[in-house]
Design a protein around this motif. Structure first.
Motif, PDB file in Angstrom:
ATOM      1  N   VAL A  55       4.594 -42.595  -6.110  1.00 18.14           N
ATOM      2  CA  VAL A  55       4.377 -42.012  -7.443  1.00 18.14           C
ATOM      3  C   VAL A  55       4.024 -40.533  -7.313  1.00 18.14           C
ATOM      4  N   LEU A  56       3.158 -40.187  -6.359  1.00 20.44           N
ATOM      5  CA  LEU A  56       2.774 -38.786  -6.171  1.00 20.44           C
ATOM      6  C   LEU A  56       3.966 -37.921  -5.745  1.00 20.44           C
ATOM      7  N   VAL A  57       4.787 -38.450  -4.834  1.00 22.95           N
ATOM      8  CA  VAL A  57       6.001 -37.730  -4.427  1.00 22.95           C
ATOM      9  C   VAL A  57       6.930 -37.581  -5.629  1.00 22.95           C
ATOM     10  N   GLY A  58       7.038 -38.628  -6.439  1.00 25.43           N
ATOM     11  CA  GLY A  58       7.875 -38.577  -7.636  1.00 25.43           C
ATOM     12  C   GLY A  58       7.412 -37.532  -8.628  1.00 25.43           C
ATOM     13  N   ILE A  59       6.113 -37.427  -8.816  1.00 20.94           N
ATOM     14  CA  ILE A  59       5.582 -36.413  -9.727  1.00 20.94           C
ATOM     15  C   ILE A  59       5.918 -35.018  -9.205  1.00 20.94           C
ATOM     16  N   ALA A  60       5.704 -34.809  -7.910  1.00 21.58           N
ATOM     17  CA  ALA A  60       5.994 -33.498  -7.320  1.00 21.58           C
ATOM     18  C   ALA A  60       7.484 -33.171  -7.431  1.00 21.58           C
ATOM     19  N   THR A  61       8.334 -34.154  -7.193  1.00 20.20           N
ATOM     20  CA  THR A  61       9.779 -33.929  -7.258  1.00 20.20           C
ATOM     21  C   THR A  61      10.222 -33.643  -8.689  1.00 20.20           C
ATOM     22  N   ALA A  62       9.720 -34.417  -9.640  1.00 23.22           N
ATOM     23  CA  ALA A  62      10.088 -34.210 -11.050  1.00 23.22           C
ATOM     24  C   ALA A  62       9.613 -32.850 -11.539  1.00 23.22           C
ATOM     25  N   VAL A  63       8.394 -32.472 -11.180  1.00 19.37           N
ATOM     26  CA  VAL A  63       7.863 -31.172 -11.601  1.00 19.37           C
ATOM     27  C   VAL A  63       8.679 -30.036 -10.990  1.00 19.37           C
ATOM     28  N   SER A  64       9.127 -30.231  -9.731  1.00 20.74           N
ATOM     29  CA  SER A  64       9.936 -29.174  -9.095  1.00 20.74           C
ATOM     30  C   SER A  64      11.247 -28.956  -9.847  1.00 20.74           C
ATOM     31  N   GLY A  65      11.750 -29.974 -10.506  1.00 16.93           N
ATOM     32  CA  GLY A  65      12.962 -29.828 -11.305  1.00 16.93           C
ATOM     33  C   GLY A  65      12.738 -29.100 -12.615  1.00 16.93           C
ATOM     34  N   LEU A  66      11.486 -28.922 -12.986  1.00 20.43           N
ATOM     35  CA  LEU A  66      11.149 -28.245 -14.241  1.00 20.43           C
ATOM     36  C   LEU A  66      10.766 -26.784 -14.047  1.00 20.43           C
ATOM     37  N   THR A  67      10.494 -26.379 -12.823  1.00 18.54           N
ATOM     38  CA  THR A  67      10.005 -25.016 -12.589  1.00 18.54           C
ATOM     39  C   THR A  67      11.094 -23.976 -12.821  1.00 18.54           C
ATOM     40  N   ARG A  68      10.672 -22.777 -13.134  1.00 22.07           N
ATOM     41  CA  ARG A  68      11.615 -21.679 -13.394  1.00 22.07           C
ATOM     42  C   ARG A  68      12.462 -21.347 -12.177  1.00 22.07           C
ATOM     43  N   GLY A  69      11.894 -21.474 -10.984  1.00 22.79           N
ATOM     44  CA  GLY A  69      12.603 -21.112  -9.767  1.00 22.79           C
ATOM     45  C   GLY A  69      13.552 -22.189  -9.258  1.00 22.79           C
ATOM     46  N   ALA A  70      13.584 -23.340  -9.910  1.00 26.65           N
ATOM     47  CA  ALA A  70      14.440 -24.432  -9.447  1.00 26.65           C
ATOM     48  C   ALA A  70      15.914 -24.078  -9.618  1.00 26.65           C
ATOM     49  N   ALA A  71      16.703 -24.470  -8.630  1.00 31.70           N
ATOM     50  CA  ALA A  71      18.150 -24.265  -8.733  1.00 31.70           C
ATOM     51  C   ALA A  71      18.677 -25.090  -9.903  1.00 31.70           C
ATOM     52  N   VAL A  72      19.608 -24.517 -10.641  1.00 31.03           N
ATOM     53  CA  VAL A  72      20.176 -25.225 -11.785  1.00 31.03           C
ATOM     54  C   VAL A  72      21.213 -26.218 -11.265  1.00 31.03           C
ATOM     55  N   GLU A  73      20.906 -27.508 -11.422  1.00 32.75           N
ATOM     56  CA  GLU A  73      21.838 -28.560 -11.014  1.00 32.75           C
ATOM     57  C   GLU A  73      21.884 -29.607 -12.118  1.00 32.75           C
TER      58      GLU A  73
END
Length: 156
Positions: A55-73
């Motif tokens: 769950v903690l890894v999932g939260i970190a991964t999901a949040v990384s997809g929301l950040t401004r610096g995330a690659a657009v995929e």
């Protein structure tokens, strides 16, 4: 400002949600068993810990997809053939473990699941199988001494 509220990396966000759901399911399922404590672990302790970590890894991964610096995929679509190859290989492993032994069942699992990749080659799959079979034997048979048949029934 609206673009800041959108999901920039749909793949990371979706993977994070899948991790969260799977981890929560494991953690909730573990509550049906005695948990115990760190010094005296019950049968539910390990799946609860793994579920929480997932769950903690999932939260970190999901949040990384929301950040401004995330690659657009973007998610292009679900490939059912990939799902079929992966799930089918796991089902085959379960069905073939007793008659073929660990080595044969792992070989089938790895070769069939390798077909899910668009980069599939027989050489790559066979090299991967050799490494993973050796690793599995080291960990499960010689490391923790599991009682699983190694070879097909007709060889034993």
């Amino acid at each position: 400002m609206q673009s800041g509220s959108r999901i920039r990396n749909q793949k990371d966000f979706a993977a994070g949600v899948i991790y969260i759901v799977a981890g929560a399911a494991f953690a909730i399922g573990a509550l049906n068993y005695r948990i115990g404590e760190a010094a005296r672990m019950g049968p539910g302790w390990f799946p609860l810990a793994v579920g929480i970590l997932l769950v903690l890894v999932g939260i970190a991964t999901a949040v990384s997809g929301l950040t401004r610096g995330a690659a657009v995929e973007r998610i292009r679509g679900v490939h059912l053939s990939t799902l079929f190859w992966i799930l089918g290989s796991v089902v085959l492993f379960g069905l073939l473990l007793q008659p073929l032994g660990l080595v044969g069942a792992l070989l089938v699992l790895i070769l069939v699941s390798s077909k899910a990749s668009h980069e599939f080659t027989w050489l790559g799959a066979l090299l991967n199988a050799a490494f993973l079979i050796a690793f599995s034997l080291g960990v499960f048979i010689w490391g923790i001494d599991m009682l699983i048949p190694l070879w097909p029934a007709f060889v034993r």
